[in-house]
Design a protein around this motif. Structure first.
Motif, PDB file in Angstrom:
ATOM      1  N   GLY A  10       0.808  -1.207   0.000  1.00  0.00           N
ATOM      2  CA  GLY A  10       0.000   0.000   0.000  1.00  0.00           C
ATOM      3  C   GLY A  10       0.844   1.261   0.000  1.00  0.00           C
ATOM      4  N   ALA A  11       1.923   1.240   0.791  1.00  0.00           N
ATOM      5  CA  ALA A  11       2.808   2.404   0.831  1.00  0.00           C
ATOM      6  C   ALA A  11       3.465   2.642  -0.520  1.00  0.00           C
ATOM      7  CB  ALA A  11       3.873   2.209   1.917  1.00  0.00           C
ATOM      8  N   GLY A  12       3.895   1.563  -1.180  1.00  0.00           N
ATOM      9  CA  GLY A  12       4.497   1.714  -2.499  1.00  0.00           C
ATOM     10  C   GLY A  12       3.514   2.298  -3.507  1.00  0.00           C
ATOM     11  N   ALA A  13       2.258   1.826  -3.451  1.00  0.00           N
ATOM     12  CA  ALA A  13       1.236   2.361  -4.351  1.00  0.00           C
ATOM     13  C   ALA A  13       1.015   3.846  -4.098  1.00  0.00           C
ATOM     14  CB  ALA A  13      -0.066   1.594  -4.160  1.00  0.00           C
ATOM     15  N   TRP A  14       0.963   4.221  -2.835  1.00  0.00           N
ATOM     16  CA  TRP A  14       0.741   5.631  -2.473  1.00  0.00           C
ATOM     17  C   TRP A  14       1.881   6.506  -2.986  1.00  0.00           C
ATOM     18  CZ3 TRP A  14      -1.365   6.899   3.093  1.00  0.00           C
ATOM     19  CH2 TRP A  14      -1.976   8.150   3.077  1.00  0.00           C
ATOM     20  N   MET A 289     -12.280   1.119   3.693  1.00  0.00           N
ATOM     21  CA  MET A 289     -11.712   1.212   5.037  1.00  0.00           C
ATOM     22  C   MET A 289     -12.636   0.569   6.067  1.00  0.00           C
ATOM     23  SD  MET A 289      -8.761   2.544   4.643  1.00  0.00           S
ATOM     24  CE  MET A 289      -8.644   1.893   2.977  1.00  0.00           C
ATOM     25  N   GLY A 290     -13.957   0.716   5.874  1.00  0.00           N
ATOM     26  CA  GLY A 290     -14.892   0.072   6.787  1.00  0.00           C
ATOM     27  C   GLY A 290     -14.810  -1.437   6.704  1.00  0.00           C
ATOM     28  N   THR A 291     -14.620  -1.966   5.490  1.00  0.00           N
ATOM     29  CA  THR A 291     -14.469  -3.407   5.323  1.00  0.00           C
ATOM     30  C   THR A 291     -13.206  -3.901   6.020  1.00  0.00           C
ATOM     31  OG1 THR A 291     -15.601  -3.255   3.190  1.00  0.00           O
ATOM     32  CG2 THR A 291     -14.334  -5.251   3.626  1.00  0.00           C
ATOM     33  N   VAL A 292     -12.144  -3.121   5.916  1.00  0.00           N
ATOM     34  CA  VAL A 292     -10.905  -3.476   6.624  1.00  0.00           C
ATOM     35  C   VAL A 292     -11.151  -3.511   8.124  1.00  0.00           C
ATOM     36  CG1 VAL A 292      -8.575  -2.670   7.196  1.00  0.00           C
ATOM     37  CG2 VAL A 292      -9.368  -2.599   4.829  1.00  0.00           C
ATOM     38  N   ALA A 293     -11.913  -2.537   8.634  1.00  0.00           N
ATOM     39  CA  ALA A 293     -12.224  -2.518  10.064  1.00  0.00           C
ATOM     40  C   ALA A 293     -13.034  -3.745  10.471  1.00  0.00           C
ATOM     41  CB  ALA A 293     -12.985  -1.241  10.406  1.00  0.00           C
ATOM     42  N   ARG A 307      -3.310  -6.777   6.435  1.00  0.00           N
ATOM     43  CA  ARG A 307      -3.257  -7.256   5.048  1.00  0.00           C
ATOM     44  C   ARG A 307      -4.369  -6.600   4.235  1.00  0.00           C
ATOM     45  NH1 ARG A 307      -2.252 -12.437   7.317  1.00  0.00           N
ATOM     46  NH2 ARG A 307      -4.407 -13.087   6.940  1.00  0.00           N
ATOM     47  N   GLY A 308      -5.545  -6.532   4.825  1.00  0.00           N
ATOM     48  CA  GLY A 308      -6.669  -5.908   4.128  1.00  0.00           C
ATOM     49  C   GLY A 308      -6.426  -4.443   3.842  1.00  0.00           C
ATOM     50  N   LEU A 309      -5.785  -3.747   4.793  1.00  0.00           N
ATOM     51  CA  LEU A 309      -5.511  -2.318   4.595  1.00  0.00           C
ATOM     52  C   LEU A 309      -4.556  -2.113   3.433  1.00  0.00           C
ATOM     53  CD1 LEU A 309      -5.748   0.611   5.479  1.00  0.00           C
ATOM     54  CD2 LEU A 309      -3.903   0.199   7.138  1.00  0.00           C
ATOM     55  N   GLY A 310      -3.468  -2.897   3.385  1.00  0.00           N
ATOM     56  CA  GLY A 310      -2.515  -2.751   2.276  1.00  0.00           C
ATOM     57  C   GLY A 310      -3.147  -3.046   0.933  1.00  0.00           C
ATOM     58  N   VAL A 311      -3.949  -4.118   0.868  1.00  0.00           N
ATOM     59  CA  VAL A 311      -4.606  -4.472  -0.394  1.00  0.00           C
ATOM     60  C   VAL A 311      -5.635  -3.411  -0.775  1.00  0.00           C
ATOM     61  CG1 VAL A 311      -6.127  -6.166  -1.488  1.00  0.00           C
ATOM     62  CG2 VAL A 311      -4.192  -6.935  -0.103  1.00  0.00           C
ATOM     63  N   ALA A 312      -6.361  -2.878   0.221  1.00  0.00           N
ATOM     64  CA  ALA A 312      -7.369  -1.847  -0.066  1.00  0.00           C
ATOM     65  C   ALA A 312      -6.721  -0.590  -0.633  1.00  0.00           C
ATOM     66  CB  ALA A 312      -8.150  -1.511   1.207  1.00  0.00           C
ATOM     67  N   VAL A 313      -5.612  -0.168  -0.049  1.00  0.00           N
ATOM     68  CA  VAL A 313      -4.914   1.024  -0.551  1.00  0.00           C
ATOM     69  C   VAL A 313      -4.445   0.794  -1.986  1.00  0.00           C
ATOM     70  CG1 VAL A 313      -2.872   2.476  -0.273  1.00  0.00           C
ATOM     71  CG2 VAL A 313      -4.244   1.859   1.721  1.00  0.00           C
ATOM     72  N   LEU A 314      -3.856  -0.362  -2.235  1.00  0.00           N
ATOM     73  CA  LEU A 314      -3.390  -0.677  -3.588  1.00  0.00           C
ATOM     74  C   LEU A 314      -4.546  -0.696  -4.579  1.00  0.00           C
ATOM     75  CD1 LEU A 314      -1.268  -1.615  -5.641  1.00  0.00           C
ATOM     76  CD2 LEU A 314      -1.593  -3.961  -4.787  1.00  0.00           C
ATOM     77  N   THR A 336      -7.218   4.171  10.204  1.00  0.00           N
ATOM     78  CA  THR A 336      -7.333   2.713  10.217  1.00  0.00           C
ATOM     79  C   THR A 336      -6.013   2.070  10.628  1.00  0.00           C
ATOM     80  OG1 THR A 336      -8.957   2.871   8.432  1.00  0.00           O
ATOM     81  CG2 THR A 336      -7.990   0.720   8.838  1.00  0.00           C
ATOM     82  N   ALA A 337      -4.905   2.596  10.100  1.00  0.00           N
ATOM     83  CA  ALA A 337      -3.591   2.058  10.472  1.00  0.00           C
ATOM     84  C   ALA A 337      -3.323   2.262  11.958  1.00  0.00           C
ATOM     85  CB  ALA A 337      -2.502   2.719   9.636  1.00  0.00           C
ATOM     86  N   GLY A 338      -3.676   3.440  12.481  1.00  0.00           N
ATOM     87  CA  GLY A 338      -3.474   3.696  13.900  1.00  0.00           C
ATOM     88  C   GLY A 338      -4.259   2.727  14.763  1.00  0.00           C
ATOM     89  N   ILE A 339      -5.512   2.468  14.380  1.00  0.00           N
ATOM     90  CA  ILE A 339      -6.351   1.560  15.166  1.00  0.00           C
ATOM     91  C   ILE A 339      -5.814   0.136  15.105  1.00  0.00           C
ATOM     92  CG2 ILE A 339      -8.657   0.533  15.263  1.00  0.00           C
ATOM     93  CD1 ILE A 339      -9.728   3.283  14.356  1.00  0.00           C
ATOM     94  N   LEU A 340      -5.308  -0.286  13.938  1.00  0.00           N
ATOM     95  CA  LEU A 340      -4.810  -1.653  13.790  1.00  0.00           C
ATOM     96  C   LEU A 340      -3.446  -1.855  14.436  1.00  0.00           C
ATOM     97  CD1 LEU A 340      -5.823  -2.356  10.079  1.00  0.00           C
ATOM     98  CD2 LEU A 340      -6.813  -3.421  12.106  1.00  0.00           C
TER      99      LEU A 340
END
Length: 754
Positions: A10-14, A289-293, A307-314, A336-340
């Protein structure tokens, strides 16, 4: 353990999206190629781990998609026609709801659309290009999904749209919205109808919580939500989807749904939520983001959630790369990252001495706030001190307000009285959230001004990073945790003094209220005449607090554009306010209503009248009765601005509102030979000025009240240059913050607060 490999994707995509969208074209292409080649070579030579290939592949893929989308928009026939200002015939499908915004010359309807056909300059093209329609207030208001044909003038737009469309005639409807859009609109109407009989604020907040429909929310209440860090409740966010789909899953389990059918039910709920809230990029982002949560709440949630957060961002950035430069995307991902990543560690530290429910209730909003604070400060210039407490207090009411509001809307489609009964607790819950927002905003130091410059933002980011290892150490011991809480409470409840402010000998302050005017003339000890109130209450109230103004014997509203009257409630807040006066032209009507809705009817600033208000002598020199229209193409409300000549402590000040060249020329004739010490530059330094008159005034100082990075290009460089060449020192609120004119030892000078 969190899966950092997916986060790296996700970071690479961003990073890939930012390279293309922020850097110039050739630089972006070169940077992407260099990074890809270097990492590939490093892996081949075994100097870098093979794990680097995934993030770099994501970077290259998203960068390629972003570059392709930019090229398609830039090469669209619409872009070329827009550069020429062509009048064309367009076929459009509306892809968003209509928003009403205040333009320079009145209200405008703004709606996003996709153009499928354009005819102009003797040619026709079939295409698929995004556009933004900007129509006058009387243009027909059509629902999302409507297909239309209209004639329009094209003008260049932002990078993400091929053109801005300015209709020149009424649209012809070619097709009605599809059935799912009609169904979504029916649900939205039913949610509103279910709470229609409730308190005005509650009946607007419930639709905002359920589907992000905040169009009718009181601007002052929205400011309170911003101050208390509750703004995420007003927009479509991951929280909305988590609550709605989570409730649907609980209901499904209760009805006996199990296994794959439960997953199918969740998918139906997500699709239904997206359609109801409008399938725009920001809504799909919130749904992701809600699905990741939701995933993070399940078994092995932390690992699966990351894993869901990285895939969602990508995935999101591959479809909509421009999300990478939007504040909503950054805030959603960081929260979302802070909460996870942070909340579980901080919860475990608190659980050493506090019950689990307390530890979770505190750690989740604290982690989200720390993760988002640098971005919020970059946007608002403030750091909220009450955000964690406000979110903690509001949290119990969010779920019933959201779920019961939606349930009331759905049941109301079957039988309206049943929907009203079910939605009643939702309105009560919304009332509690409103009380939390208003009480939190009233705390003496609810937020601290931080600034948006690189140095303060870097310092804040470093402080937030330092909090990551430091917070668990403080939270695991009751003494240190309670001591920090007590210190924060003292800072919030006791307003700190501003050293050296207001400066000695101040006579005039141009408050930093953004793109608008908020001017304060000292009339005595803790008293001032206020001329205009800026676009929103919070900034004006804060400026008057800093100046220690407790009494306003006279408030003059030069005209009724929102950037001059939107902050009137901030002047009234906690102060004794005497007369309120304005211009004779009661336009635009929205601005007049914004003032009169506060229970104060403005009187008329009578032309030619001279009076003394405390230590200030004021003369109203414009508008002449019946002389406000001006030349063709000029704004009548601007030309109806009240213009004042003020004198205080021997300093003569000309306050010009937004008068345009024809009115300035008339003033030059009426006030031949006028000389002043201080000039408030008309209309925020617009290019439309009578420069001969402005430079003839002999002003030693000129003040430009203007918002940072505004869309109008104010102040125009040639205006600033001309005044400077005439020997006038020009100060700007967008550069210097509050600009204060002072008199010391008989000399006039400027002190700024940036």
């Amino acid at each position: 353990m969190p899966d950092l490999r997916a986060l790296a994707l996700g970071a690479g995509a961003w990073v890939g999206a930012l390279i293309v969208l922020v850097l110039p074209g050739r630089v972006a292409l070169g940077s992407t190629c260099v990074v890809t080649v270097l990492v590939g070579a490093g892996v081949l030579r075994r100097r870098l781990a093979a794990g680097w290939l995934g993030p770099v592949a994501a970077l290259a893929a998203v960068a390629g998609v972003a570059a392709l989308q930019q090229t398609l928009v830039a090469s669209s026939p619409l872009s070329g026609l827009a550069d020429e200002g062509a009048v064309v015939t367009l076929r459009l499908e509306l892809t968003s709801d209509v928003r009403t915004v205040t333009g320079q010359y009145g209200d405008l309807q703004v709606v996003r659309a996709r153009a499928s056909r354009v005819e102009g300059r003797g040619r026709a093209w079939s295409l698929d290009a995004p556009v933004v329609v900007m129509a006058d207030a009387d243009w027909p208001r059509l629902p999302l999904g409507t297909a239309i044909e209209t004639t329009a003038r094209l003008v260049p737009g932002d990078d993400d749209v091929a053109a801005l469309v300015r209709p020149t005639g009424d649209p012809r409807v070619l097709g009605e919205p599809d059935v799912w859009w009609d169904a979504a609109a029916a649900v939205r109407r039913s949610v509103r109808a279910a709470v229609a009989g409730r308190d005005a604020d509650a009946r607007e907040l419930v639709p905002a919580l359920v589907v992000g429909d905040d169009g009718g929310l009181d601007p002052e209440l929205a400011d309170d939500f911003r101050t208390t860090g509750l703004t995420h409740l007003l927009a479509v966010s991951g929280t909305n989807l988590t609550l709605v789909v989570g409730f649907l899953l609980i209901l499904g389990r209760w009805l006996g749904v199990r296994g794959r059918w439960l997953h199918a039910l969740a998918a139906v709920g997500i699709v239904g939520f997206v359609i109801t809230a409008r399938a725009e990029p920001s809504v799909v982002r919130a749904a992701a983001m809600g699905t990741v949560a939701l995933v993070g709440m399940g078994r092995n949630g932390r690992s699966r959630g990351t894993r869901g957060l990285g895939v969602a961002v990508l995935g999101l950035l591959l479809v909509w790369p421009r999300l990478a430069v939007t504040a909503g995307f950054a805030l959603s991902v960081l929260a979302t990252a802070g909460i996870l990543l942070l909340a579980p560690v901080w919860r475990d530290a608190l659980m050493r001495w506090a019950p689990r429910w307390v530890a979770e209730a505190v750690s989740v909003p604290l982690a989200a706030q720390v993760a988002c604070t640098p971005v919020v400060a970059a946007l608002s210039g403030q750091v909220s001190l009450v955000a964690v407490g406000a979110n903690l207090l509001a949290a119990p009411a969010v779920a019933p307000a959201t779920v019961l509001g939606l349930a009331g809307g759905l049941l109301g489609l079957v039988w309206a009285p049943l929907g009203t009964v079910v939605a009643a607790p939702a309105a009560w819950s919304a009332g509690w959230i409103i009380a939390v927002a208003r009480s939190g905003a009233d705390v003496p130091t609810a937020a601290v001004d931080w600034g948006t410059g690189p140095v303060p933002l870097l310092a804040l980011t470093l402080a937030c990073l330092a909090a990551v290892p430091l917070a668990p150490r403080l939270l695991r011991r009751p003494g240190s945790a309670l001591a920090c809480t007590g210190l924060l409470a003292v800072v919030m409840l006791v307003r700190p003094p501003t050293p050296g402010w207001p400066p000695d000998g101040w006579v005039l302050a141009a408050c930093d209220v953004g793109q608008g005017d908020g001017l304060v003339i000292r009339a005595g000890e803790h008293a001032a005449v206020v001329v205009d109130a800026g676009p929103e209450p919070t900034a004006m109230d804060a400026c008057l607090d800093r100046l220690e103004v407790r009494s306003v014997p006279l408030l003059v509203l030069t005209h009724f554009h929102a950037d001059h009257v939107g902050g009137v409630d901030g002047v009234l807040e906690g102060r004794e306010v005497g007369e309120i006066e304005g211009t004779s032209l009661l336009e635009p009507a929205t601005g007049v209503r914004a003032v009169t809705s506060l229970g104060r009817e403005p009187g008329l600033a009578a032309y030619g009248m001279t009076r003394t208000v405390g230590e200030v002598t004021l003369q109203t020199v414009w508008p002449r009765p019946g002389d406000t229209a001006g030349d063709a193409g000029e704004s009548a409300p601007n030309n109806a601005s009240v213009v004042l000549v003020a004198e205080v402590a021997g300093v003569r000040i000309l306050l010009t509102g937004d008068v345009e060249p024809s009115a300035q020329a008339a003033l030059a004739r009426d006030l031949a030979g006028l000389r002043v010490d201080v000039l408030k530059v008309p209309h925020h330094g617009s290019r439309r000025q009578d420069l001969d008159w402005l430079t003839s005034l002999g002003a030693r100082l000129a003040v430009v009240s203007v918002g940072e990075a505004n869309d109008y290009g104010h102040p125009a460089p040639e205006i600033v240059a001309a005044l400077t060449a005439a020997g006038t020192q020009v100060s700007r609120t967008d550069v210097s913050g509050d600009v204060v004119v002072v008199v010391r030892d008989g000399e006039v000078g400027v002190v700024t607060r940036d």
